[in-house]
Design an enzyme around this catalytic site. Structure first.
Site, PDB file in Angstrom:
ATOM      1  N   HIS A 224      39.623  40.486  39.384  1.00 56.63           N
ATOM      2  CA  HIS A 224      38.347  40.642  38.682  1.00 56.63           C
ATOM      3  C   HIS A 224      37.488  41.768  39.251  1.00 56.63           C
ATOM      4  O   HIS A 224      36.502  42.159  38.643  1.00 56.63           O
ATOM      5  CB  HIS A 224      37.547  39.336  38.729  1.00 56.63           C
ATOM      6  CG  HIS A 224      36.866  39.104  40.049  1.00 56.63           C
ATOM      7  ND1 HIS A 224      37.535  38.647  41.142  1.00 56.63           N
ATOM      8  CD2 HIS A 224      35.594  39.297  40.436  1.00 56.63           C
ATOM      9  CE1 HIS A 224      36.702  38.551  42.153  1.00 56.63           C
ATOM     10  NE2 HIS A 224      35.507  38.948  41.764  1.00 56.63           N
TER      11      HIS A 224
HETATM   12  C1  UD1 Z   1      30.604  38.137  39.900  1.00 55.60           C
HETATM   13  C2  UD1 Z   1      30.177  38.409  41.342  1.00 55.60           C
HETATM   14  C3  UD1 Z   1      31.390  38.429  42.252  1.00 55.60           C
HETATM   15  C4  UD1 Z   1      32.230  37.179  42.086  1.00 55.60           C
HETATM   16  C5  UD1 Z   1      32.595  37.026  40.616  1.00 55.60           C
HETATM   17  C6  UD1 Z   1      33.429  35.780  40.360  1.00 55.60           C
HETATM   18  C7  UD1 Z   1      28.213  39.865  41.656  1.00 55.60           C
HETATM   19  C8  UD1 Z   1      27.786  41.199  42.066  1.00 55.60           C
HETATM   20  N1  UD1 Z   1      29.545  39.715  41.474  1.00 55.60           N
HETATM   21  O1  UD1 Z   1      31.365  39.246  39.453  1.00 55.60           O
HETATM   22  O2  UD1 Z   1      30.958  38.512  43.603  1.00 55.60           O
HETATM   23  O3  UD1 Z   1      33.397  37.281  42.868  1.00 55.60           O
HETATM   24  O4  UD1 Z   1      31.379  36.957  39.849  1.00 55.60           O
HETATM   25  O5  UD1 Z   1      33.635  35.556  39.021  1.00 55.60           O
HETATM   26  O6  UD1 Z   1      27.394  38.989  41.480  1.00 55.60           O
HETATM   27  N2  UD1 Z   1      31.222  37.519  31.623  1.00 55.60           N
HETATM   28  C9  UD1 Z   1      31.591  36.662  30.617  1.00 55.60           C
HETATM   29  N3  UD1 Z   1      31.296  35.351  30.759  1.00 55.60           N
HETATM   30  C10 UD1 Z   1      30.664  34.842  31.848  1.00 55.60           C
HETATM   31  C11 UD1 Z   1      30.301  35.743  32.874  1.00 55.60           C
HETATM   32  C12 UD1 Z   1      30.597  37.067  32.764  1.00 55.60           C
HETATM   33  O7  UD1 Z   1      32.167  37.077  29.625  1.00 55.60           O
HETATM   34  O8  UD1 Z   1      30.422  33.632  31.908  1.00 55.60           O
HETATM   35  C13 UD1 Z   1      31.524  38.964  31.498  1.00 55.60           C
HETATM   36  C14 UD1 Z   1      30.245  39.781  31.533  1.00 55.60           C
HETATM   37  O9  UD1 Z   1      29.838  40.111  30.265  1.00 55.60           O
HETATM   38  C15 UD1 Z   1      30.621  41.014  32.340  1.00 55.60           C
HETATM   39  C16 UD1 Z   1      31.836  40.591  33.113  1.00 55.60           C
HETATM   40  O10 UD1 Z   1      32.286  39.347  32.623  1.00 55.60           O
HETATM   41  O11 UD1 Z   1      30.943  42.072  31.524  1.00 55.60           O
HETATM   42  C17 UD1 Z   1      31.541  40.518  34.583  1.00 55.60           C
HETATM   43  O12 UD1 Z   1      30.491  39.573  34.888  1.00 55.60           O
HETATM   44  P1  UD1 Z   1      29.422  39.834  36.041  1.00 55.60           P
HETATM   45  O13 UD1 Z   1      28.561  38.660  36.171  1.00 55.60           O
HETATM   46  O14 UD1 Z   1      28.793  41.142  35.844  1.00 55.60           O
HETATM   47  O15 UD1 Z   1      30.246  40.004  37.385  1.00 55.60           O
HETATM   48  P2  UD1 Z   1      31.660  39.451  37.876  1.00 55.60           P
HETATM   49  O16 UD1 Z   1      32.638  40.566  37.776  1.00 55.60           O
HETATM   50  O17 UD1 Z   1      32.014  38.146  37.239  1.00 55.60           O
END
Ligand code: UD1
Length: 384
Positions: A224
């Site tokens: 991820h």
């Molecule tokens: C976040 C944390 C990371 C952790 C990871 C575990 C930070 C900086 N990063 O990264 O430390 O290891 O979570 O999962 O806080 N999205 C969805 N559904 C959700 C959540 C996110 O579709 O429920 C999508 C978002 O639109 C985004 C992507 O996934 O484009 C990433 O989500 P984001 O919360 O930005 O960070 P993670 O990569 O999940």
């Protein structure tokens, strides 16, 4: 005493669950002077499988307040969380804000609380990768600099804080709170079968052409991190290594994070992966399902810090697809199960073949004993 604890993203939920249980236990023993606890969810993770499923299975009470921040750039997530969390602090006026881990919620709420003179406790303090390109490292540095009470998972992180000049009176080595959750849920996880995990969680059930693997004959993959999935050249080379090489030796089970899913589509890799018989793509899994897969895996390939720790305790040989780690205690040189292989396929391949020769070897670092949450609460009470 009034405590606000904060969660935002998936890796926070398994860390807060035992802390809330410790408060509940304390309140049962001291009904005349209970701790008032308020759980705030920033809403950074919002999908059912990334969030509410964990509240249900880990018996975490529903958040008292959800800030509903959702997705966005880092500045948007942090800025919006600060604006909303400030309102919560004005309204609730807590004695302590308790933060876990290193996600954007951790950073945003530590700054907001300190600016309002509220005491901050950071659980999982002192971890350092030394890599400032990782958003989590910035979150750790700022949160630890501001926190009044720093609770470390191991002695190496205790030492990191001392080296940075943190006063010893602010630090306490309490152990790893994630392992409280692992210990409390291991038995329940062991009753799940691989068949039910796979069949209940297929990402694309209409195109599933693989078969459910047998115990100890499959690898689990999770990816991820932006550094692995956001750049086409890197992500594609990792995916091709998995498809064209690892599947020759064993089946792969890959619970796909939303960020990785998005990139599989946008880099045109989706069909290639879903139509490959050697790889099973699953939705993001619940806590017990992931734990169970880990318990029966021959190998883990991951860029998750939490899984690195769980592999250490379960002994699952682990290739960590990162160039550095804030959790060196989980590495083989410290007796753990993991080795850093970065994201260069030549290096990964070499260590992959070395790792195939290894057997499961569980390792329990000091104070990873399932009792960390109670020590965390005791430290807070002692300093109140
Ligand atoms: C976040 C944390 C990371 C952790 C990871 C575990 C930070 C900086 N990063 O990264 O430390 O290891 O979570 O999962 O806080 N999205 C969805 N559904 C959700 C959540 C996110 O579709 O429920 C999508 C978002 O639109 C985004 C992507 O996934 O484009 C990433 O989500 P984001 O919360 O930005 O960070 P993670 O990569 O999940």
């Amino acid at each position: 005493m009034k405590i606000i604890s904060v969660v935002g993203a998936r890796p926070n939920f398994m860390k807060i669950a035992p802390f809330i249980k410790a408060i509940q236990k304390y309140n049962q023993l001291k009904p005349d002077d209970p701790i008032i606890h308020i759980l705030v969810h920033t809403g950074q993770h919002y999908d059912i499988r990334m969030s509410s499923a964990f509240f249900l299975t880990l018996n975490i009470p529903d958040p008292d307040i959800n800030l509903e921040i959702g997705s966005g750039t880092h500045s948007e997530q942090v800025g919006n969380t600060m604006i909303e969390f400030e309102k919560v602090l004005v309204q609730e006026n807590p004695d302590w804000v308790v933060l876990v881990g290193d996600v954007n919620a951790t950073l945003a709420c530590s700054i907001t609380a300190k600016k309002m003179n509220v005491k901050v406790c950071h659980i999982e303090a002192g971890l350092r990768s030394g890599d400032l390109r990782m958003p989590e490292e910035i979150n750790r540095l700022v949160t630890d600099r501001l926190s009044d009470l720093l609770l470390t998972p191991d002695e190496l992180s205790y030492q990191n804080l001392l080296t940075e000049g943190t006063s010893e009176s602010r630090i306490s080595f309490v152990g790893n709170i994630m392992i409280d959750t692992l210990e409390a849920n291991k038995d329940k996880a062991s009753f799940l079968t691989l068949d039910e995990i796979v069949n209940d969680n297929l990402l694309d059930k209409y195109n599933f052409i693989g078969h459910v693997p047998k115990e100890n004959s499959y690898a689990v993959v999770t990816l991820h991190r932006p550094s692995n999935v956001d750049e086409r050249k890197i992500f594609e080379s990792l995916v091709l290594f998995l498809l064209e090489e690892v599947t020759k030796d064993m089946q792969l089970i890959w619970p796909v994070h939303p960020r990785a899913k998005k990139q599989l589509y946008s880099f045109g890799l989706w069909e290639k992966v879903t139509l490959h018989p050697g790889i099973i793509l699953l939705e993001p899994l619940g806590y017990h399902e992931m734990l169970r897969l880990n318990m029966g895996a021959r190998l883990m390939l991951t860029d998750s810090g939490g899984l690195q720790e769980e592999c250490c305790v379960l002994g699952t040989p682990c290739l960590t697809l990162r160039w550095n780690t804030e959790r060196p205690i989980t590495l083989r040189e410290f007796g753990g199960a993991s080795i850093l292989v970065g994201n260069n396929v030549t290096r990964i391949r070499e260590e992959y073949y070395n790792t195939l020769k290894l057997r499961r070897k569980p390792q329990c670092p000091p104070l990873w004993d399932g009792k960390t949450a109670e020590r965390c609460l005791k430290e807070i009470i002692n300093r109140s």
